[in-house]
Design a protein around this motif. Structure first.
Motif, mmCIF file in Angstrom:
data_model
loop_
_atom_site.group_PDB
_atom_site.id
_atom_site.type_symbol
_atom_site.label_atom_id
_atom_site.label_comp_id
_atom_site.label_asym_id
_atom_site.label_seq_id
_atom_site.Cartn_x
_atom_site.Cartn_y
_atom_site.Cartn_z
ATOM 1 N N GLU A 1 0.826 -1.202 0.000
ATOM 2 C CA GLU A 1 0.000 0.000 0.000
ATOM 3 C C GLU A 1 0.864 1.256 0.000
ATOM 4 O OE1 GLU A 1 -2.478 -0.420 3.388
ATOM 5 O OE2 GLU A 1 -3.646 -2.049 2.512
ATOM 6 N N LEU A 2 1.939 1.252 0.777
ATOM 7 C CA LEU A 2 2.848 2.399 0.803
ATOM 8 C C LEU A 2 3.518 2.583 -0.555
ATOM 9 C CD1 LEU A 2 4.298 4.657 2.334
ATOM 10 C CD2 LEU A 2 6.038 2.997 2.939
ATOM 11 N N ALA A 3 3.945 1.499 -1.163
ATOM 12 C CA ALA A 3 4.581 1.588 -2.486
ATOM 13 C C ALA A 3 3.615 2.133 -3.534
ATOM 14 C CB ALA A 3 5.097 0.220 -2.903
ATOM 15 N N GLY A 4 2.358 1.813 -3.400
ATOM 16 C CA GLY A 4 1.364 2.335 -4.333
ATOM 17 C C GLY A 4 1.052 3.805 -4.111
ATOM 18 N N MET A 5 1.089 4.233 -2.863
ATOM 19 C CA MET A 5 0.758 5.624 -2.535
ATOM 20 C C MET A 5 1.956 6.556 -2.583
ATOM 21 S SD MET A 5 -2.437 5.897 -2.046
ATOM 22 C CE MET A 5 -2.551 7.449 -1.218
ATOM 23 N N LEU A 6 3.164 6.022 -2.606
ATOM 24 C CA LEU A 6 4.371 6.847 -2.549
ATOM 25 C C LEU A 6 4.468 7.865 -3.685
ATOM 26 C CD1 LEU A 6 6.757 7.247 -0.708
ATOM 27 C CD2 LEU A 6 8.047 5.658 -2.116
ATOM 28 N N PRO A 7 4.181 7.518 -4.936
ATOM 29 C CA PRO A 7 4.240 8.550 -5.990
ATOM 30 C C PRO A 7 3.256 9.698 -5.751
ATOM 31 C CG PRO A 7 4.213 6.374 -6.973
ATOM 32 C CD PRO A 7 3.965 6.190 -5.511
ATOM 33 N N LEU A 8 2.073 9.380 -5.269
ATOM 34 C CA LEU A 8 1.093 10.428 -4.988
ATOM 35 C C LEU A 8 1.557 11.307 -3.829
ATOM 36 C CD1 LEU A 8 -1.686 11.638 -5.578
ATOM 37 C CD2 LEU A 8 -2.627 10.040 -3.920
ATOM 38 N N LEU A 9 2.113 10.705 -2.795
ATOM 39 C CA LEU A 9 2.620 11.482 -1.672
ATOM 40 C C LEU A 9 3.767 12.390 -2.091
ATOM 41 C CD1 LEU A 9 2.595 8.782 1.149
ATOM 42 C CD2 LEU A 9 1.080 10.736 0.937
ATOM 43 N N LEU A 10 4.653 11.893 -2.940
ATOM 44 C CA LEU A 10 5.764 12.715 -3.423
ATOM 45 C C LEU A 10 5.257 13.868 -4.283
ATOM 46 C CD1 LEU A 10 8.462 10.031 -4.255
ATOM 47 C CD2 LEU A 10 8.461 11.683 -2.393
ATOM 48 N N LEU A 11 4.253 13.612 -5.102
ATOM 49 C CA LEU A 11 3.683 14.669 -5.939
ATOM 50 C C LEU A 11 3.055 15.770 -5.082
ATOM 51 C CD1 LEU A 11 3.011 15.540 -8.869
ATOM 52 C CD2 LEU A 11 0.827 14.368 -8.558
#
Length: 167
Positions: free
Chosen positions: A62-72
């Motif tokens: 779940e973290l790996a999936g959300m990481l790009p959105l969090l970085l953006l």
């Protein structure tokens, strides 16, 4: 007395029936657990895993999936802060430059004094223009907004003006 006996007999019968049903249900649950299934479901053959074992690694995915959105979102917040800082620095430079340009003896040094009032980071990206009428001086400062997003070079200019009366 016969009424009391009847009630007692009915209570014993209900208790006996309930305890038989409870025992049957408990036995079904025990046998289902032994087979690795839930009570009332057909057997699957494999024993059930403990709750911690079934979901091991799910939070990492779940973290790996959300990481790009969090970085953006983080990059957008930082870029918004940089843009606000550039606008504030443009206002500071314009006020300092207008203050010096309003004095007759130092009016040629208005851009240098405006850059001196700004941080070095934004002063190197600034342009000053002088205008106004006979009795006032208007200095406009434009600062190019720096980018923190890789590959995007231009976020536009921040522009602020300051007007001061001539001395």
């Amino acid at each position: 007395m016969s009424g009391t006996r009847t009630v007692r007999r009915a209570v014993r019968t209900v208790r006996a029936v309930c305890s038989v049903r409870t025992a049957r249900a408990a036995g079904a649950v025990r046998s289902a657990r032994a087979a690795g299934t839930r009570a009332g479901e057909p057997g699957r053959g494999a024993p059930r895993k403990r709750p911690g074992e079934r979901e091991r690694g799910a939070s990492s995915l779940e973290l790996a999936g959300m990481l790009p959105l969090l970085l953006l979102v983080a990059m957008a917040a930082i870029q918004l802060g940089v843009a606000g800082y550039a606008v504030q620095q443009a206002g500071t430079g314009a006020r300092a430059a207008a203050r010096i340009a309003s004095r007759d003896d130092f009016s040629d040094d208005y851009a240098a004094s405006g850059r001196a009032a700004m941080s070095q980071w934004t002063a190197s990206r600034s342009k000053f223009s002088l205008g106004g009428a006979e009795d006032e001086v208007k200095v406009t400062t434009k600062v190019t907004i720096p980018s923190v997003v890789p590959g995007v070079d231009d976020f536009g200019d921040a522009s602020r003006s300051a007007t001061m009366p001539r001395d």
